[in-house]
Write a protein that holds these residues in place. Structure first.
Motif, short mmCIF file in Angstrom:
data_model
loop_
_atom_site.label_atom_id
_atom_site.label_comp_id
_atom_site.label_asym_id
_atom_site.label_seq_id
_atom_site.Cartn_x
_atom_site.Cartn_y
_atom_site.Cartn_z
N ALA A 104 0.83 -1.21 0.00
CA ALA A 104 0.00 0.00 0.00
C ALA A 104 0.86 1.25 0.00
N ALA A 105 1.93 1.25 0.81
CA ALA A 105 2.82 2.42 0.89
C ALA A 105 3.56 2.66 -0.42
N LEU A 106 4.08 1.59 -1.03
CA LEU A 106 4.82 1.74 -2.29
C LEU A 106 3.90 2.21 -3.41
N ASN A 107 2.70 1.67 -3.47
CA ASN A 107 1.75 2.13 -4.48
C ASN A 107 1.36 3.59 -4.26
N ALA A 108 1.27 4.01 -3.00
CA ALA A 108 0.97 5.42 -2.70
C ALA A 108 2.11 6.32 -3.17
N CYS A 109 3.36 5.87 -2.99
CA CYS A 109 4.51 6.64 -3.46
C CYS A 109 4.46 6.83 -4.98
N LEU A 110 4.15 5.75 -5.70
CA LEU A 110 4.05 5.84 -7.15
C LEU A 110 2.89 6.73 -7.56
N GLY A 111 1.79 6.64 -6.82
CA GLY A 111 0.63 7.48 -7.11
C GLY A 111 0.91 8.96 -6.93
N ALA A 112 1.83 9.29 -6.00
CA ALA A 112 2.20 10.69 -5.78
C ALA A 112 2.83 11.30 -7.03
N PHE A 113 3.50 10.48 -7.83
CA PHE A 113 4.09 10.95 -9.08
C PHE A 113 3.09 10.89 -10.24
N GLN A 114 2.29 9.82 -10.25
CA GLN A 114 1.40 9.62 -11.40
C GLN A 114 0.28 10.66 -11.45
N GLU A 115 -0.31 10.99 -10.30
CA GLU A 115 -1.48 11.86 -10.30
C GLU A 115 -1.20 13.25 -10.87
N PRO A 116 -0.15 13.99 -10.40
CA PRO A 116 0.10 15.31 -10.99
C PRO A 116 0.52 15.23 -12.46
N ALA A 117 1.25 14.18 -12.83
CA ALA A 117 1.65 14.02 -14.23
C ALA A 117 0.42 13.79 -15.11
N TYR A 118 -0.50 12.99 -14.61
CA TYR A 118 -1.74 12.68 -15.34
C TYR A 118 -2.62 13.92 -15.49
N THR A 119 -2.83 14.63 -14.38
CA THR A 119 -3.70 15.81 -14.41
C THR A 119 -3.12 16.91 -15.28
N ALA A 120 -1.81 17.15 -15.15
CA ALA A 120 -1.17 18.19 -15.95
C ALA A 120 -1.15 17.82 -17.43
N SER A 121 -1.08 16.54 -17.75
CA SER A 121 -1.07 16.10 -19.15
C SER A 121 -2.40 16.38 -19.83
N ILE A 122 -3.50 16.26 -19.09
CA ILE A 122 -4.82 16.51 -19.65
C ILE A 122 -4.92 17.94 -20.17
N THR A 123 -4.31 18.90 -19.44
CA THR A 123 -4.31 20.29 -19.87
C THR A 123 -3.66 20.46 -21.23
N MET A 124 -2.64 19.64 -21.52
CA MET A 124 -1.92 19.74 -22.79
C MET A 124 -2.66 19.03 -23.94
N LEU A 125 -3.64 18.20 -23.62
CA LEU A 125 -4.32 17.40 -24.63
C LEU A 125 -5.73 17.90 -24.95
N VAL A 126 -6.35 18.62 -24.01
CA VAL A 126 -7.77 18.98 -24.14
C VAL A 126 -7.91 20.50 -24.25
#
Length: 380
Positions: free
Chosen positions: A66-88
């Motif tokens: 759970a902790a390791l997945n949370a660490c990876l999620g900390a990187f994925q979420e802002p990258a994902y959200t910021a990428s949407i701005t560049m695509l839409v």
């Protein structure tokens, strides 16, 4: 306690790592960050499968996963959200957020049922193996899509590049200099705090006077509400004046929370849950579009990470406070012979199992209504 600790380990690292992760996301290629995060999650899932296969999976492994997945999620979420701005395009950002929420709603409705069927048919090992295979679809989709990097992030050259720690604080400074955005974010943190009382105490409230099937009915009503709200958001796109609409939808969600506590009738709780979850995609979709529009694309990783940290920080606090507050304060108030048992409150809400938690729902809803009115009256 093991379940509570798993939830804690699944949230706390993401909150603590968010500022640093956001700074690095703005430095690195965002698509590469998402691919690396998904690949890391796949490796962790494979490790869990091998431990289970050998009969070595222990509870501390679950905490670590759970902790390791949370660490990876900390990187994925802002990258994902910021990428949407560049695509839409800007005019479609709210609709895109509605589509994202639709995925979450389908997850709430379909995944538990599918998991139950698969668990009986192929066991936990098979379920985890399927989970591992799905990462290939996620990474494959990312490999096929071109995600532009913000121009300034690619071309800006400075004589002295700030450290990661300085950039981690940038998100906070950026929001602090924009009082309207910071005030809105603090309001959202308050919303998360009070609504998560309902999330964490829904099960204990219903199971105190009804069977598990009743809880399933209410959770299904919530899933349907979120699905309908997300479809409406993706089809509609929201009004031009987004902030008044966000505040209005949160007021309706507070009303749903209040209704859930009124009586120990499953249908009434289900109605309140439907109202609450219906407004979530609408309010969050519009607020997401506001931040994506108002924050420069090349700093969205840092700012969105800070936004996530502040808004999520209230959730563990709500989880920690809700149980003791219900057990030691609200449940005794409306138990037989309690301080409010013979009062007007007792006559309205009822007395006995689940009624103390119901009162806590009503207080949470009313408090959120007051905060919402205060936010509405603040022109910034």
């Amino acid at each position: 306690m093991p379940l509570a600790l798993t939830v804690l380990f699944g949230n706390l690292p993401r909150i603590l790592l968010s500022p640093i992760a956001g700074a690095l996301v703005d430095r690195w290629n965002r698509r590469a960050v998402m691919i690396a995060a998904d690949t890391g999650a796949a490796v962790i899932t494979l490790g869990a499968f091998l431990l289970l296969l050998n009969g070595d999976l222990a509870i501390w492994h679950i905490y670590l996963i759970a902790a390791l997945n949370a660490c990876l999620g900390a990187f994925q979420e802002p990258a994902y959200t910021a990428s949407i701005t560049m695509l839409v395009p800007k005019k479609d950002l709210a609709r895109a957020s509605g589509l994202m929420q639709m995925g979450q709603a389908l997850e709430m409705l379909v995944t538990p049922l599918l998991a139950g069927v698969l668990f009986v048919a192929i066991g936990l090992r098979g379920v985890i193996l399927i989970d591992f295979v799905t990462f290939f679809f996620a990474v494959g989709a990312l490999l096929l899509v071109h995600i532009p990097q913000p121009e300034q992030a690619e071309t800006a050259v400075t004589a002295e590049k700030p450290s990661v720690w300085q950039e981690a604080l940038f998100g906070w400074r950026y929001l602090r200099e924009r009082g309207g955005l910071l005030g809105l974010l603090l309001y959202f943190a308050l919303v998360n705090f009070f609504l998560n009382f309902a999330v964490v105490l829904l099960g204990p409230m219903i199971l105190s006077f009804r069977e598990a099937a009743a809880l399933g009915v209410v959770q299904t009503a919530g899933g349907v509400g979120m699905l309908v709200g997300s479809i409406a958001m993706s089809a509609w796109g929201g009004p031009q004046r987004k902030i008044p609409a966000v505040i209005g939808f949160i007021m309706i969600s507070a009303l749903g929370t209040f209704i859930m506590g009124l009586q120990s009738a499953v249908w009434l709780i289900a109605v309140g849950m439907f109202i609450l979850m219906f407004t979530i995609p609408l309010g969050s979709g519009l607020s997401q579009a506001v931040f994506q529009t108002k924050v420069a694309p090349d700093v969205q990783g840092r700012v969105f990470a800070t936004r996530s940290m502040i808004s999520r920080s209230m959730m563990p606090l709500a989880f920690l406070i809700a149980g003791p507050l219900a057990d030691r304060v609200f449940v005794p108030l409306l138990s037989e012979g309690g301080a409010l048992a013979n009062s007007v409150v007792g006559q309205i809400v009822g007395v006995g199992p689940g009624r103390g938690i119901g009162l806590l729902f009503m207080v949470s809803g009313l408090t959120l209504m007051v905060a919402t009115v205060a936010t509405w009256l603040n022109p910034r």
